[in-house]
Write a protein that holds these residues in place. Structure first.
Motif, PDB file in Angstrom:
ATOM      1  N   SER A  13       0.765  -1.015  -0.082  1.00 16.60           N
ATOM      2  CA  SER A  13      -0.076   0.035   0.062  1.00 16.60           C
ATOM      3  C   SER A  13       0.786   1.184   0.140  1.00 16.60           C
ATOM      4  O   SER A  13       0.381   2.326  -0.139  1.00 16.60           O
ATOM      5  N   TYR A  18       0.774   4.133  -2.652  1.00 19.66           N
ATOM      6  CA  TYR A  18       0.088   5.259  -2.846  1.00 19.66           C
ATOM      7  C   TYR A  18       0.414   6.686  -2.029  1.00 19.66           C
ATOM      8  O   TYR A  18      -0.122   7.504  -2.095  1.00 19.66           O
ATOM      9  N   GLU A  41      -6.976   0.261  -8.155  1.00 15.05           N
ATOM     10  CA  GLU A  41      -5.731   0.012  -8.773  1.00 15.05           C
ATOM     11  C   GLU A  41      -5.191   1.023  -9.683  1.00 15.05           C
ATOM     12  O   GLU A  41      -4.164   1.181 -10.354  1.00 15.05           O
ATOM     13  N   ARG A  53      -0.713  -5.445  -3.802  1.00 14.44           N
ATOM     14  CA  ARG A  53      -0.379  -4.502  -3.085  1.00 14.44           C
ATOM     15  C   ARG A  53      -0.991  -4.494  -1.569  1.00 14.44           C
ATOM     16  O   ARG A  53      -2.053  -4.158  -1.308  1.00 14.44           O
ATOM     17  N   SER A  89      -5.561   0.402   5.849  1.00 10.35           N
ATOM     18  CA  SER A  89      -6.202  -0.460   4.784  1.00 10.35           C
ATOM     19  C   SER A  89      -5.748  -1.797   5.376  1.00 10.35           C
ATOM     20  O   SER A  89      -4.461  -1.936   5.240  1.00 10.35           O
ATOM     21  N   ASN A 146      -5.100  -4.414  -5.347  1.00  9.80           N
ATOM     22  CA  ASN A 146      -5.117  -3.946  -4.024  1.00  9.80           C
ATOM     23  C   ASN A 146      -5.636  -5.298  -3.035  1.00  9.80           C
ATOM     24  O   ASN A 146      -6.711  -5.571  -3.178  1.00  9.80           O
ATOM     25  N   CYS A 170      -6.607  -5.751   0.273  1.00 12.25           N
ATOM     26  CA  CYS A 170      -7.064  -5.497   1.718  1.00 12.25           C
ATOM     27  C   CYS A 170      -8.395  -5.648   1.895  1.00 12.25           C
ATOM     28  O   CYS A 170      -9.183  -6.126   0.919  1.00 12.25           O
ATOM     29  N   MET A 197      -7.564   2.290   0.568  1.00 13.04           N
ATOM     30  CA  MET A 197      -7.729   1.402  -0.513  1.00 13.04           C
ATOM     31  C   MET A 197      -8.886   0.601  -0.719  1.00 13.04           C
ATOM     32  O   MET A 197      -9.651   0.166   0.252  1.00 13.04           O
ATOM     33  N   PRO A 200     -10.579  -2.722  -2.540  1.00  8.85           N
ATOM     34  CA  PRO A 200      -9.872  -3.950  -3.583  1.00  8.85           C
ATOM     35  C   PRO A 200     -10.907  -4.231  -4.691  1.00  8.85           C
ATOM     36  O   PRO A 200     -11.556  -5.396  -4.833  1.00  8.85           O
TER      37      PRO A 200
END
Length: 297
Positions: free
Chosen positions: A112, A115, A125, A159, A194, A219, A221, A270, A272
């Motif tokens: 993460s 970002y 994403e 991520r 996240s 992502n 999370c 985030m 997903p």
């Protein structure tokens, strides 16, 4: 199927091995420290050494290895964090590209931190990279897998959000203070964390291996991120302890330096999206249930 895993002895690697073996898959560890054996392939990415013949015959490769980001970020520590990820990923990607029968997929970890600190912005994403050391690390880390992509291997970059596990990571580091009733919010408590349960990390990686349409950044999370203040209140409630001792931003910076700004005080909300598109069913989608599963067993 046979799956090659680097970092198999780490927190995520151990959980992934359990998940794969429980489904009847064979796991081969890619290791720098253990001697080669039937279930281990020895490699040395710093010296560019690996037996290519031992890399043949795997349907998937999951690359998790890299210097831990925990600890004070001295100049040397930051260099090891970056170089271990970029050099190891590039060498592995190049090696897989030279095989007679490359794997169908390379799952190459990211985080993460890509970002940076983004406040309340919802991050998909498709969101661009942020600023800071970890954002640069993640960008170079993901680019390092390009040789595998050029060889026609499907490459996925999970991520990772904050991985919740009793065996290590952020939660394990927080538990001693919170069990003593010495925990509290970090900084303003408004930053988004996240998070993801370790079982969903392992389950999602296997799902991505099996989902042929999944590619690029993902992502990894929970669909329900939490502000850090909510996170610590929920953790305290699950433990039956108060959470009355805040850690001000200046104190976090004094104790941890740059790492405090990028890990504890940064905000990453985030979403997903690709996991939802791939129809992954989260086992622990909400925070209190995830924490109770981990801490009340």
């Amino acid at each position: 199927m046979r799956v090659l895993v680097s970092g198999a002895s780490g927190m995520i690697g151990r959980a992934l091995r359990r998940e794969l073996e429980s489904r009847g898959h064979e796991v081969i560890a890619l290791s720098r420290s253990r001697p080669s054996s039937e279930d281990t392939v020895r490699w040395d990415p710093e010296r560019g050494s690996v037996d290519l013949s031992r890399l043949e015959g795997h349907r998937a490769v999951v690359h998790l290895a890299g210097e831990s980001i925990m600890g004070r970020w001295t100049r040397g520590k930051k260099a090891r964090i970056l170089e271990s990820r970029v050099r190891g990923t590039r060498f592995l990607a190049e090696s897989l590209g030279r095989l007679r029968e490359p794997p169908r997929i390379m799952v190459s970890a990211s985080a993460s931190g890509y970002y940076g600190d983004r406040g309340d912005e919802v991050l998909t994403e498709e969101s661009g990279p942020g600023a800071g050391f970890l954002a640069r690390v993640c960008q170079e880390w993901e680019r390092a897998a390009e040789p595998a992509r050029r060889a026609g291997i499907r490459v996925v970059h999970p991520r990772f959000g904050i991985v919740l596990s009793r065996e290590g990571g952020a939660l394990a580091a927080m538990l001693p203070a919170f069990r003593l009733g010495l925990g509290g919010r970090v900084g303003s408590g408004r930053q988004w964390w996240s998070w993801v349960h370790i079982e969903d990390v392992a389950g999602a990686i296997l799902h991505l291996i099996e989902s042929e349409a999944s590619e690029g950044p993902v992502n990894l999370c929970s669909p329900e991120p939490a502000r850090s203040g909510e996170f610590v209140r929920t953790l305290a409630r699950v433990l039956g302890r108060p959470a009355l001792l805040p850690l001000p931003a200046f104190a976090a910076r004094a104790a941890l330096g740059e790492m405090a700004d990028e890990l504890l005080l940064a905000s990453a909300r985030m979403e997903p999206g690709k996991l939802r598109q791939a129809r992954y069913g989260f086992r622990h989608p909400e925070l209190e249930g995830a924490l109770r599963d981990l801490l009340e067993r």
